[in-house]
Design an enzyme around this catalytic site. Structure first.
Site, short mmCIF file in Angstrom:
data_model
loop_
_atom_site.label_atom_id
_atom_site.label_comp_id
_atom_site.label_asym_id
_atom_site.label_seq_id
_atom_site.Cartn_x
_atom_site.Cartn_y
_atom_site.Cartn_z
N SER A 1 0.82 -1.21 0.00
CA SER A 1 0.00 0.00 0.00
C SER A 1 0.85 1.26 0.00
O SER A 1 1.94 1.29 0.59
CB SER A 1 -0.89 0.01 1.25
OG SER A 1 -1.47 1.28 1.44
N TYR A 25 0.54 6.77 -4.66
CA TYR A 25 -0.31 7.95 -4.79
C TYR A 25 0.58 9.10 -5.22
O TYR A 25 1.62 9.34 -4.59
CB TYR A 25 -0.95 8.31 -3.44
CG TYR A 25 -1.98 7.32 -2.93
CD1 TYR A 25 -3.28 7.34 -3.44
CD2 TYR A 25 -1.66 6.41 -1.94
CE1 TYR A 25 -4.24 6.45 -2.96
CE2 TYR A 25 -2.61 5.52 -1.46
CZ TYR A 25 -3.89 5.54 -1.97
OH TYR A 25 -4.83 4.68 -1.50
N THR A 51 -2.48 4.72 -8.29
CA THR A 51 -3.90 4.73 -7.93
C THR A 51 -4.54 6.03 -8.38
O THR A 51 -4.09 7.11 -8.00
CB THR A 51 -4.06 4.53 -6.42
OG1 THR A 51 -3.63 3.20 -6.11
CG2 THR A 51 -5.51 4.69 -6.01
N LYS A 53 -4.31 1.76 -11.48
CA LYS A 53 -5.33 1.13 -10.63
C LYS A 53 -6.49 2.08 -10.40
O LYS A 53 -6.30 3.24 -10.03
CB LYS A 53 -4.71 0.78 -9.27
CG LYS A 53 -5.71 0.23 -8.25
CD LYS A 53 -4.99 -0.18 -6.96
CE LYS A 53 -5.93 -0.88 -6.00
NZ LYS A 53 -6.85 0.02 -5.32
N HIS A 59 -11.59 0.73 -5.56
CA HIS A 59 -11.02 0.95 -4.23
C HIS A 59 -11.83 0.18 -3.19
O HIS A 59 -12.02 0.64 -2.06
CB HIS A 59 -11.02 2.46 -3.92
CG HIS A 59 -9.79 2.94 -3.19
ND1 HIS A 59 -8.84 3.75 -3.77
CD2 HIS A 59 -9.34 2.71 -1.93
CE1 HIS A 59 -7.89 4.04 -2.90
NE2 HIS A 59 -8.17 3.41 -1.76
#
Lengths: 348, 348, 348, 348
Positions: free
Chosen positions: C113, C135, C161, C223, C247
């Site tokens: 993550s 991110y 993402t 993603k 998500h």
């Protein structure tokens, strides 16, 4: 008839399921009731029939109804058969023979399970139209013995089950521990589900079916077909009848209902073979809907086992007799008195 | 009006059903409420109307609404009729005559049941537009007597019921034992449902309808039609009106809802006959939806019986009056002030 | 395997969720379980897979099943990946590395993550196929550090993402107060969801993706794609794989399920890139359905976290191993033994 | 913001409804919450928005979102309006003016009810964009006074309500007795729902709209349209905007949802007028879906009244502010940062 089975009020077949579950040890009751995984297919099977709506015809003379059916050239008094269920001795000492006698009394065909607790010969004492479910196992000698035993005992067909190359995800049995502990009172080819699981042959192909159909002294029904293309291949390989089935929702969870699969199979088969169906049938109206979609005969697996659990042979007979009664009433109310000629447009 | 019926708050017709069920002996209440089998059709009937969505018109002058309807050439103040229900004396001593008087007061037609607890003449004292439900029985003499009695008592139509060649699977009555024990206070052709079941003639055909229509001094309505082809045959055989009905879900469980069957029948009939409908109607909006689909008048069976149970004639009237009120309000809100001209495009 | 995790009976993956929720502090459990808003998308994700019905093939040799998959040119033993979930240290001290080791043992890919509680290097000690969620933050220096750290630690892909330009409406976390109080044990680019929310860059565009793809030493997966046109633009901008994702229902409540979005993306992408999917996968049958719709590999986010909560690395492994087992059984029962070649017509 | 309203945890707008219902006298709470009849339309309105699934766009710069909307040539900061609700003094002494001030603070339009508890002038002190709901009554003098009062007090539009030629079947109010007993603190044209019911003019037609539009010093919005043909007629008759509405499910039960009606109206109107919508909106995502279907602005009726009940003006503002916040977040997550240009293909 059902009224005589129990102390409480027994009216519909749903009552008997509840009575049987109350009477059986939980693990055994769950073994009969349950399905694979999240039981999506188990639920879809029931809903599949219920969701079909009837368009009855009126002012048809229904005073002389006929429920006769011809399957594999043999006459049945009612277009019903008992689908194979494993290890009936877990439920009642009468076991398979008791259910087979009930079927014979009701004029329905009986299919002995490949995991039965009694031998072919023991069950065959019941008489009637008898089929023998066959799992082709890793040890092909066992399979040859099975076919020979069935033929010798006078069975009328082999029902080759093709939806179990491996055992399904039986969460309910893992929960209850049944798969580990059950030790059935086995017989010639009879074996427990747990033991059977280790013997299933995942390498089975159409060639095996072709070989079996070529060598078998009995006509071969292929059980577990859910697609038109597979139905055609099965007939090409020598199958004499197709049984649309998803193993009562006990093998592949997520498979569509047999009500959803049946039309595609019927269309693909045409008049080359008989089409049978089981899965989710709980009412006479479900049987009529299956006939309208083109089935020759309709199977029930759990229902007679609930009857067996509650009342032995008489219990199983009461269930089949009640179902046949519902079938006759429903045929009359639909204006389709001949079970062998229920038109497709009876369904909306 | 409804407020005067009961101690508690009575606002909608659903309240009265609950009150009546609380007041009646359980077996009787279930006899009125229940449907055949798993009550799939009973539920589908209600859902059939509820699922239809309205597309109201705005800024239409609705200050002078008309709910008048013409059925079989006779004027009704409201496009409603009381559908036949058996043995009303089980529910209230006023029985059929009380409900018929309520219908006359409300400007609705009344259909006496073929299994009524009062004679044709007793019920006819109520006045109003009167129809007589007819089961053609094995003993055709009984049928002839029935027709003669209806004509003599001044009924305006015969309503031949064709969805009951045999009695449906009334599990709820078998559960309560009602079918076995009920002994209605019978009359000319009146007979209990249990007794009636043994007299139903399953050999009835279109030829019988043709004969009846030819001989009857009264116009014949055929009740229980659920398909377009059957509706056409009924008119060809002499029927003057078609009543789309599935016997309130009490005969063939699994039959589609009357809301689903109505459009096909209306299209098949065209302007050759009046089309009526019953089954699942609980609200004024349900009536409007049926009118939009082409019904001339709309029947309610259980609703006035709940009113009868709670308050006799006044109770039955309150129910019909409330329904007529809901109908008027709904017509106004839909911008369709004429009940006889509700357009099809009112439905989405 | 699952049996060893808990005192009670642990049979299906649903059991583990219940066990984990019972073991975790409520705010933490809800943080993992919950979705945005009214959790419409969370529910739709699950229902999306369940509603797809299977049409299994029979009599296919499934004795030598293959679950191998190739994603971004790398071989996986099973077509599964662990989708990124934030701050695993809240759940178990083993945190991300424990889950990554479980993934490596199970032959699945692992995606760290962007809000992890351990550094890239710490997690990379687990070995296996490793991806790093990225991110792009307001401070692009942080992003550059992130990419460098991932590359240096030997990760095999960046997973950019794009469904979080702002944080979703996490009512469940506002309810529990988690967003305010959680202070994760952060690392290189690791940051808590609360802190992350303030750093998210809402101005990110396709040009940023193009720049990233051009500069990155690692292939870029995008993603959070849910439409065909976006998938094409992503590939045009340099993406090597598309991950269909919403998500896990934690960002835009009301977005359609990933099962509903996947076919459109697969069709738009063709063979230009690999398509991955996550969201709502709870059963091996869900994985098979995703493969039938064209996914190369299928992600699970919450499932291994429940395993982590209950049993650390072994718990996470048990979950992935059970899922892989269900996948193998389901492939066999579908007659599609090669996970890399599941045909589209397996679905009804 | 919402957190300050209550002692307990207040996170979503659903929390406030529960708090308000707990705080209000049951009859009052039910008066606000309830719908007509069986509340089918009330439920359909909510489900209508929830059932629409979003297809968000990614990698769009959403750093400078705009929620500005232009309705009837006037700029709103957020595409929201407060739909008219009767007799707000029953809920809180601040009544309509408090809600109007909340709307002005939130940048939303405010529509004073035709059955308000405060005069046009009293409410107008709130400032902001003000509309005045108009029922054309039997006494046209009252209508003329209404129009004059609205114009004099500086309102920006008249909102002619056309879905109430008669009062709907408010079973919930009959149950609670509210329609009989409520005596609102009335004002210029303000009157209680009960009194209003007797004054509603069921003879209103398109000609009345044409006359009103011709004479009115203010632009006329027609509220309560649910069909394309009616929308066109309204514009032909002089309407400047169409408000798709079914009176929050309080008039014609069984009418389709406003989400279902909106597309047909938008297509019929084209760019000839602004289209507004209310009914069932509870979340920012609902607003975005309405914008995607072509609405210029979206109304909420019950939501700000719950806020008013719990916290007066600040409570109503908190609700509107929260909704506007959800709207901004949802627009960002959809990749559609301009509320005035939400594309139709955002919906699946």
């Amino acid at each position: 008839l059902l009224g005589s089975l129990a102390v409480g009020v027994t009216v519909s077949l749903a009552d008997i399921e509840a009575q049987a579950l109350a009477a059986l040890a939980p693990g055994i009751g769950e073994f009969v009731r349950g399905g694979a995984g999240d039981e999506l297919t188990l639920a879809a099977n029931l809903e599949g029939w219920r969701a079909l709506a009837l368009r009855p015809r009126r002012l048809v003379d229904v005073s002389e109804p006929s429920t006769e059916a011809t399957v594999l050239g043999r006459r049945l008094q009612t277009p019903l058969f008992v689908a194979p269920t494993a290890m009936n001795a877990l439920v009642h000492p009468g076991a398979e023979r008791a259910v087979a006698r009930a079927a014979a009394r009701a004029g329905a065909a009986y299919c002995r399970s490949g995991a039965a607790s009694q031998t072919h010969a023991e069950v065959a004492q019941a008489g009637g139209v008898l089929w023998s479910q066959l799992y082709v196992l890793r040890d092909r000698g066992l399979t040859r013995n099975h076919v020979a035993a069935a033929a010798e005992a006078g069975y009328h067909a082999l029902v080759l089950t093709v939806d179990a190359p491996v055992l399904g995800l039986r969460d309910h049995d893992r929960r209850s521990g049944l798969l580990q502990s059950a030790t059935p009172q086995s017989a010639d080819s009879g074996m427990a589900t747990g033991a059977l699981a280790t013997q299933l042959d995942p390498s089975l192909t159409w060639a095996d079916l072709e070989a079996l159909a070529g060598e078998s002294p009995l006509p071969v029904v292929v059980k577990g077909i859910g697609r038109g293309d597979d139905a055609r291949r099965a007939i090409d390989a020598g199958a004499r009848a197709i049984m649309v089935s998803n193993h009562g929702g006990r093998q592949l969870d997520g498979e569509r209902s047999t009500a959803a699969a049946l039309p595609e199979v019927v269309e693909a088969v045409g008049d080359r073979a008989d089409v049978l169906v089981d899965g989710g049938v709980r009412r006479g109206a479900d049987v009529v809907k299956a006939l309208a979609l083109g089935a020759r005969a309709v199977g029930v697996g759990r229902l007679p086992i609930w009857g067996l659990a509650v009342g032995g042979e008489d219990g199983a007979f009461a269930v089949l007799d009640r179902l046949a009664h519902e079938l006759r009433v429903t045929l009359a109310l639909c204006g389709t008195p001949d079970a062998a000629a229920v038109p497709r447009d009876l369904l909306a």
